[in-house]
Design a protein around this motif. Structure first.
Motif, PDB file in Angstrom:
ATOM      1  N   UNK A  97     -25.615  26.506  -2.197  1.00 25.85           N
ATOM      2  CA  UNK A  97     -26.773  25.812  -1.630  1.00 25.85           C
ATOM      3  C   UNK A  97     -27.839  25.669  -2.721  1.00 25.85           C
ATOM      4  N   UNK A  98     -28.450  24.491  -2.871  1.00 27.13           N
ATOM      5  CA  UNK A  98     -28.208  23.248  -2.118  1.00 27.13           C
ATOM      6  C   UNK A  98     -27.330  22.243  -2.865  1.00 27.13           C
ATOM      7  N   UNK A  99     -26.819  22.630  -4.041  1.00 27.80           N
ATOM      8  CA  UNK A  99     -26.189  21.652  -4.914  1.00 27.80           C
ATOM      9  C   UNK A  99     -24.922  21.025  -4.392  1.00 27.80           C
ATOM     10  N   UNK A 100     -24.258  21.652  -3.417  1.00 28.02           N
ATOM     11  CA  UNK A 100     -23.020  21.087  -2.894  1.00 28.02           C
ATOM     12  C   UNK A 100     -23.225  19.954  -1.904  1.00 28.02           C
ATOM     13  N   UNK A 101     -24.482  19.611  -1.635  1.00 32.61           N
ATOM     14  CA  UNK A 101     -24.808  18.593  -0.640  1.00 32.61           C
ATOM     15  C   UNK A 101     -25.787  17.587  -1.238  1.00 32.61           C
ATOM     16  N   UNK A 102     -25.865  16.425  -0.651  1.00 32.94           N
ATOM     17  CA  UNK A 102     -26.945  15.495  -0.977  1.00 32.94           C
ATOM     18  C   UNK A 102     -28.278  16.131  -0.589  1.00 32.94           C
ATOM     19  N   UNK A 103     -29.333  15.979  -1.404  1.00 31.08           N
ATOM     20  CA  UNK A 103     -30.629  16.567  -1.040  1.00 31.08           C
ATOM     21  C   UNK A 103     -31.102  16.159   0.350  1.00 31.08           C
ATOM     22  N   UNK A 104     -30.688  14.992   0.807  1.00 30.38           N
ATOM     23  CA  UNK A 104     -31.108  14.503   2.122  1.00 30.38           C
ATOM     24  C   UNK A 104     -30.563  15.337   3.262  1.00 30.38           C
ATOM     25  N   UNK A 105     -29.551  16.180   3.003  1.00 28.88           N
ATOM     26  CA  UNK A 105     -28.957  16.983   4.063  1.00 28.88           C
ATOM     27  C   UNK A 105     -29.680  18.306   4.296  1.00 28.88           C
ATOM     28  N   UNK A 106     -30.711  18.592   3.496  1.00 30.19           N
ATOM     29  CA  UNK A 106     -31.458  19.846   3.669  1.00 30.19           C
ATOM     30  C   UNK A 106     -32.932  19.627   3.946  1.00 30.19           C
ATOM     31  N   UNK A 107     -33.413  18.398   3.850  1.00 36.35           N
ATOM     32  CA  UNK A 107     -34.851  18.150   3.962  1.00 36.35           C
ATOM     33  C   UNK A 107     -35.420  18.528   5.326  1.00 36.35           C
ATOM     34  N   UNK A 108     -34.714  18.205   6.392  1.00 32.81           N
ATOM     35  CA  UNK A 108     -35.315  18.278   7.719  1.00 32.81           C
ATOM     36  C   UNK A 108     -35.331  19.680   8.305  1.00 32.81           C
ATOM     37  N   UNK A 119     -33.820  26.665   8.340  1.00 33.17           N
ATOM     38  CA  UNK A 119     -33.582  26.983   9.743  1.00 33.17           C
ATOM     39  C   UNK A 119     -32.301  26.394  10.316  1.00 33.17           C
ATOM     40  N   UNK A 120     -31.474  25.805   9.483  1.00 32.62           N
ATOM     41  CA  UNK A 120     -30.244  25.243  10.018  1.00 32.62           C
ATOM     42  C   UNK A 120     -29.274  24.885   8.919  1.00 32.62           C
ATOM     43  N   UNK A 121     -28.007  24.891   9.241  1.00 36.16           N
ATOM     44  CA  UNK A 121     -26.941  24.522   8.319  1.00 36.16           C
ATOM     45  C   UNK A 121     -26.453  23.125   8.680  1.00 36.16           C
ATOM     46  N   UNK A 122     -26.461  22.173   7.736  1.00 29.06           N
ATOM     47  CA  UNK A 122     -25.965  20.831   8.071  1.00 29.06           C
ATOM     48  C   UNK A 122     -24.501  20.886   8.477  1.00 29.06           C
ATOM     49  N   UNK A 123     -24.167  20.162   9.553  1.00 23.53           N
ATOM     50  CA  UNK A 123     -22.807  20.234  10.079  1.00 23.53           C
ATOM     51  C   UNK A 123     -22.163  18.856  10.251  1.00 23.53           C
ATOM     52  N   UNK A 124     -22.912  17.885  10.747  1.00 22.76           N
ATOM     53  CA  UNK A 124     -22.336  16.572  11.074  1.00 22.76           C
ATOM     54  C   UNK A 124     -23.368  15.505  10.748  1.00 22.76           C
ATOM     55  N   UNK A 125     -22.917  14.482  10.044  1.00 24.08           N
ATOM     56  CA  UNK A 125     -23.849  13.402   9.706  1.00 24.08           C
ATOM     57  C   UNK A 125     -23.090  12.107   9.479  1.00 24.08           C
ATOM     58  N   UNK A 167     -30.341  10.991  10.586  1.00 29.13           N
ATOM     59  CA  UNK A 167     -30.574  12.018  11.600  1.00 29.13           C
ATOM     60  C   UNK A 167     -29.257  12.763  11.699  1.00 29.13           C
ATOM     61  N   UNK A 168     -29.280  14.067  11.550  1.00 29.39           N
ATOM     62  CA  UNK A 168     -28.015  14.781  11.475  1.00 29.39           C
ATOM     63  C   UNK A 168     -28.031  16.004  12.382  1.00 29.39           C
ATOM     64  N   UNK A 169     -26.863  16.602  12.538  1.00 31.93           N
ATOM     65  CA  UNK A 169     -26.685  17.753  13.410  1.00 31.93           C
ATOM     66  C   UNK A 169     -26.567  19.014  12.566  1.00 31.93           C
ATOM     67  N   UNK A 170     -27.259  20.056  13.005  1.00 30.76           N
ATOM     68  CA  UNK A 170     -27.268  21.317  12.271  1.00 30.76           C
ATOM     69  C   UNK A 170     -26.870  22.462  13.192  1.00 30.76           C
TER      70      UNK A 170
END
Length: 391
Positions: A79-90, A98-104, A259-262
């Motif tokens: 974390x966070x390099x394995x994801x696009x920065x947009x998947x951790x902003x919210x 406060x959440x782990x990105x799961x579905x987008x 808008x994604x699911x965490x």
């Protein structure tokens, strides 16, 4: 442990495979019921739920209520390099997460390549409009293409017009942002122009009139059944279509919605250490691939690049490109209320009950009443500022 989430076969299948060895049970609710349980009820406090799968729109309110645990110190090692920065902003507030990105699956243009490649269609379109038929990159081109393909048995496009505060609002936000506007001026020229564009699609019968009562799933199903030539919708719906029958491209206007699911750990979780272990397990590259293989959309960069995943849907080939220009609704606790106000304005305008400017002016007054004259001036974060779109 017990997981609470939205009814969706992809979620159910993926978590079933990912929970081997964790003694995880799950309850799946329709979206309104899930919203009531986690936003307005005590599901995340009373110990019945250990983990929840929630949409990022709800995070500001959940964080403010203290309904979800801070995951700092329990995050995946890359974390966070394995994801696009947009998947951790919210879900990030300073050093707290406060959440782990799961579905987008951000919004994309989905279109029928058979129609766009047809020699007769290409010749006829060029003769009528004076330029080649291609996936539209501006909203003016989108209108032309929708007009060209609208005919008996086929509509140019499809919308999710159900006034539920979700996709109808998201379609409006795409119009607003791609025209250079933002929610600091929800009744300004860009907003009015965007809502007039949506109303025009209905007024010219470029969409099925029944779409006024369709949610995003119903509109995706209609497109997958061949009812429209193209649509702007969540990219995951490309997986509904028969292989080879759909292609994907960035949204016209140069901006997409994210808008994604965490996965969150409930404040009332009875075994938090076990829950943190489960989240780290689900976040591994192979488990994230399973999310996609079972019908949802994985969120890692490595997943989007994986040949097994790319074979599932054409959306993955443009996922990274789209994520470079995504925008999200503002992270304010009152966003669900704001979206309902916007939804009412949109519904009134597209159904001809009010003029776009009047409807948005009334909504802007309600939004300012809820957020206050200072906090109402909200502008979502974005990866880059898109150029002003036409139409």
């Amino acid at each position: 442990m017990h997981l609470l989430g939205r009814t969706f076969d992809g979620f159910a299948r993926a978590t079933a495979r990912q929970s081997a060895g964790f003694a995880l049970t799950a309850s799946w609710l329709e979206l309104p019921e899930l919203e009531r349980a986690v936003l307005h009820g005590d599901a995340l406090f009373d110990g019945r739920v250990d983990l929840a799968l929630v949409v990022s729109d709800w995070l500001p309110a959940l964080i403010e209520r203290g309904a979800v645990r801070d995951l700092s110190g329990h995050l995946p090692p890359d974390h966070p390099g394995g994801w696009s920065p947009s998947m951790w902003q919210l879900q990030t507030r300073g050093s707290r997460v406060y959440g782990l990105p799961y579905h987008d699956g951000p919004m994309m243009l989905l279109y029928r390549p058979d129609l766009f490649a047809d020699a007769g269609e290409r010749a006829g379109f060029a003769a009528r409009f004076g330029y080649p038929l291609a996936p539209p990159v501006t909203w003016d081109q989108f209108l032309d293409v929708a007009r060209w393909f609208t005919r008996p048995g086929l509509h140019g496009t499809v919308l999710a017009g159900l006034p539920d505060g979700h996709n109808d609002v998201y379609d409006f936000l795409l119009q607003l942002w791609s025209r250079g506007g933002d929610l600091s001026s929800p009744s300004g020229p860009a907003a009015v122009s965007g809502l007039e564009f949506l109303r025009r699609l209905h007024a010219e019968n470029l969409v099925d009139p029944a779409s006024l009562e369709w949610d995003s799933v119903a509109s995706g199903e209609r497109f997958a059944a061949g009812g429209a030539a193209m649509m702007v919708n969540w990219s995951g719906y490309a997986a509904m279509c028969a292989p080879g029958s759909v292609a994907c491209a960035p949204v016209p206007g140069g901006v997409s919605l994210n808008i994604y699911w965490v996965l969150v750990v409930a404040a009332g979780c009875s075994s938090p250490e076990r829950a943190y272990e489960y989240l780290r397990h689900v976040a591994t590259p192979e488990m994230d691939v399973i999310t996609s293989l079972e019908g949802a959309n994985g969120v890692r960069l490595s997943t989007w690049r994986d040949p097994r995943v790319r074979a599932l849907s054409p959306c993955y080939a443009v996922m990274e490109e789209v994520h470079r220009t995504v925008v999200s609704p503002p992270p304010v606790t009152a966003w669900p209320a704001v979206s309902e106000m916007l939804s009412a304005a949109i519904a009134g305008a597209v159904r001809g009950r009010s003029e776009p400017g009047e409807a948005l002016l009334a909504a802007a007054a309600e939004i300012e009443r809820v957020l206050g004259p200072t906090t109402a001036r909200v502008t979502p974060g974005r990866r880059r500022r898109p150029g002003k779109a036409s139409s």
